[in-house]
Enzyme design. Structure first.
Site, PDB file in Angstrom:
ATOM      1  N   GLY A 214       0.716  -1.104   0.036  1.00  0.00           N
ATOM      2  CA  GLY A 214       0.083  -0.054  -0.061  1.00  0.00           C
ATOM      3  C   GLY A 214       0.920   1.282   0.001  1.00  0.00           C
ATOM      4  O   GLY A 214       0.395   2.378   0.072  1.00  0.00           O
ATOM      5  N   GLY A 216       2.724   2.480  -2.321  1.00  0.00           N
ATOM      6  CA  GLY A 216       2.644   3.120  -3.796  1.00  0.00           C
ATOM      7  C   GLY A 216       3.718   2.620  -4.695  1.00  0.00           C
ATOM      8  O   GLY A 216       4.038   3.476  -5.679  1.00  0.00           O
ATOM      9  N   GLU A 434     -12.213  -1.715  29.327  1.00  0.00           N
ATOM     10  CA  GLU A 434     -11.572  -0.670  28.446  1.00  0.00           C
ATOM     11  C   GLU A 434     -11.161   0.634  29.449  1.00  0.00           C
ATOM     12  O   GLU A 434     -10.181   1.067  29.116  1.00  0.00           O
ATOM     13  CB  GLU A 434     -12.605   0.090  27.741  1.00  0.00           C
ATOM     14  CG  GLU A 434     -13.135  -1.039  26.703  1.00  0.00           C
ATOM     15  CD  GLU A 434     -12.034  -1.758  25.940  1.00  0.00           C
ATOM     16  OE1 GLU A 434     -10.976  -0.890  25.619  1.00  0.00           O
ATOM     17  OE2 GLU A 434     -12.399  -2.657  25.445  1.00  0.00           O
TER      18      GLU A 434
END
Length: 622
Positions: A214, A216, A434
């Site tokens: 990813g 490029g 959390e």
């Protein structure tokens, strides 16, 4: 250099083949229909009788109607609705001369002009011949096509580009300044070869683009083709290899032969690791089809034939598994590393993608670039696309910052699953879990900043505590890794502290897996153990056969020490998380209550809840 004109071939039109197939199918149906029609038309044939018998029946008053068509007579008896018999008379004689008496039977003669029926008979006779001939022709044509297909099995399947309207240039590629500079020189080699030949410089044979997925690599290869304005052959590494030995090598020869005819030109091989892996690592030995294909690539790139202006671009994210002969000077002369974009590059990439999208003044791409550390160019493009989709779903004409943030979170941690219903007990458990991650991460000094805490299920998780580093980092210290380990275990330890050791749940399964992977990486690959400090035991993950055949490079005693070191890191991290949570139970409860009330708590509110939190001495590293 004079520009060479060329034309990229388009896709072959398969309409002709489909037309032949449809015609043959229709012809077969018509032929079948004629056969069925002929069979049914003869299902009740007329009985043939002698002409003298027919005349005697007529004279005796047994017949009601005779139809004469040429020399054929169709006979209908009295009391019957249609003809049941037929007979044939002498064409030169009339019925009266044959003995038929007047007014004994009604006789009707067919019209003397029979051209229509003649043509009909001729057509019915010729039509089956035409249909059968067409079917035979189609079968021969199909067999010839299959023969041509077999003959072209060893031909290259590379696609030729160059005349596309939507060409890519370096202006459309953001970031990667050093990579673009290296590739711009390749373009100059192709455009002005005499300039470099004058000073004795040799045009590079190959350029290898290396980088994570990813980033490029393919886009940069397209930009090189667009800038150089030369023919550009593109093929994937997997398209060389077939189940038949020798096909891959034949396709390589054909590809380079086409390239030399169109030189100067570029050959782009995407995912070259599919065919360029190190020789001797497969089960097939020297006769392995993949290895023969690689051998042919090596010969074509730097064999006896020299002086061809053909540059090979290749892309891979596994350069560590490539054959050394492929990487030597004279083949891939240059290696261009394309890393994940930094903050400045991410801002440039976002500017390019959001330029095509209508946005309002609230959109803050600078903030998005800061938050998206570790994202590739493909991730950033996906964020822009997701933001546009979210805005369209809400029937908006412009995208605002709320849509951008939602798209970023969807790409980074997965979509919200609000349809998943949790009971009150599960919500409370998730809120404590959390909150445990958040309080440990907030208190420990070398942890990242809390960005958001939510108990809304996202992706495959029941809730998310999201940490974002304040800046991009290239290196991480042992202290940072230990704080990250403690933060990962904060959810499990919070469950243990609140509900007891016997009431822990499976909600921490993913946290524990990631913590174990990080701890093992610290010991094996980073040399961060106490007893095994500065020693690494890396195993090449790409060479599966070697891992199966060869023994590991350390003894069973060392493996036991590695396991003990990993266990010590996990235990230390759990104890530090426990000390932090017990010292800040009241803040843990506050955040839990806020999560049950709002489900999602942003960074500023989390910071406010934890503003008087304490760092216990027992959790500090010495």
């Amino acid at each position: 250099m004079d520009k060479k004109t060329f034309r990229a071939p388009g896709n072959k039109d398969n309409g002709g083949k489909k037309g032949f197939k449809n015609f043959g199918f229709i012809a077969l149906l018509i032929l079948l229909g004629l056969i069925v029609f002929a069979a049914y038309s003869q299902s009740s044939p007329l009985q043939q009788v002698p002409v003298t018998q027919a005349i005697n029946q007529a004279n005796n008053g047994e017949l009601s109607y005779i139809y004469v068509n040429g020399n054929q007579m169709t006979i209908t008896k009295k009391g019957q609705p249609k003809a049941t018999e037929k007979s044939f008379k002498d064409p030169s004689a009339s019925l009266k001369s044959a003995g038929l008496q007047d007014n004994k039977v009604t006789v009707e003669y067919a019209p003397t002009t029979s051209s229509g029926s003649t043509w009909l008979n001729i057509g019915l006779s010729i039509l089956p011949v035409i249909i059968i001939s067409a079917v035979i022709y189609f079968m021969l044509k199909s067999a010839q096509g299959q023969g041509n297909q077999a003959m072209s099995f060893g031909k290259s399947r590379a696609r030729l580009y160059g005349n596309e309207k939507d060409k890519v240039d370096f202006g459309q590629v953001a970031g990667s300044a050093e990579a673009k500079q290296d590739l711009k020189e390749v373009v100059e080699f192709l455009k002005y070869p005499k300039k470099f030949a004058a000073v004795g410089a040799r045009i590079p044979k190959g350029v290898l683009l290396i980088g994570p997925p990813g980033t490029g690599k393919t886009l940069l290869a397209r930009a090189v083709a667009g800038e150089a304005n030369v023919p550009f052959f593109s093929i994937s590494g997997s398209e060389f290899v077939e189940m038949f030995v020798g096909v891959g090598a034949s396709r390589v020869r054909d590809l380079f032969a086409k390239a030399k005819k169109n030189s100067p030109c570029i050959i782009f091989i995407d995912e070259i690791d599919a065919v360029g892996r190190r020789r001797g690592s497969g089960m097939g030995g020297g006769h392995d089809e993949r290895e023969q294909t690689l051998n042919q690539i090596l010969v074509e790139m730097d064999g006896f034939e020299q002086g061809q202006n053909v540059i090979v671009l290749a892309a891979t994210n596994r350069s560590d598994v490539l054959d050394p002969a492929l990487l030597r000077p004279g083949r891939f002369d240059r290696r261009v590393n394309i890393d994940l974009p930094d903050r400045k590059d991410r801002k440039e990439i976002l500017d390019i993608h959001f330029k095509k999208i209508p946005t309002d003044k609230t959109v803050d791409l600078e903030s998005l670039a800061a938050k998206s550390a570790g994202s590739s160019g493909a991730d950033l493009q996906n964020m822009a696309n997701e933001a546009a989709i979210i805005a369209a779903r809400k029937n908006k004409k412009d995208i605002n910052n709320e849509d951008v943030v939602e798209a970023f979170e969807k790409v980074a941690i997965g979509p919200e699953r609000k349809s998943k219903v949790m009971n009150d007990k599960e919500k409370e458990l998730t809120a404590y879990h959390e909150s445990g991650h958040a309080i440990v991460g907030h208190v420990l000094p070398d942890s990242d900043l809390v960005h958001k805490v939510t108990i809304i299920p996202r992706g495959g998780t029941g809730g998310v505590t999201w940490f974002i580093p304040p800046e991009d980092k290239s290196y991480h210290s042992l202290i940072e890794y230990k704080d990250v380990l403690a933060r990962m275990l904060g959810g499990r330890i919070a469950e243990e502290v609140i509900y007891g050791a016997d009431r822990i749940t499976t909600g921490a399964g993913n946290d524990l897996q990631k913590a174990a992977e990080l701890a093992r990486d610290m010991i094996i690959n980073q040399g961060m153990g106490k007893k095994l400090r500065d020693q690494v035991f890396h195993i090449d993950e790409g060479m599966m056969i070697e891992k199966i055949v060869h023994e590991r490079e350390y003894s069973d005693e060392t493996a036991k020490v590695i396991d003990d070191e990993v266990e010590a890191l996990i235990t230390e991290a759990a104890n530090r998380a426990r000390f932090v949570i017990k010292a800040n139970l009241d803040r843990l409860e506050k955040l839990k209550d806020k999560l049950l009330e709002k489900e999602t708590v942003e960074a500023e509110e989390v910071k406010k809840i934890f503003e008087d939190s304490v760092m216990p001495k027992t959790a500090a590293l010495y």
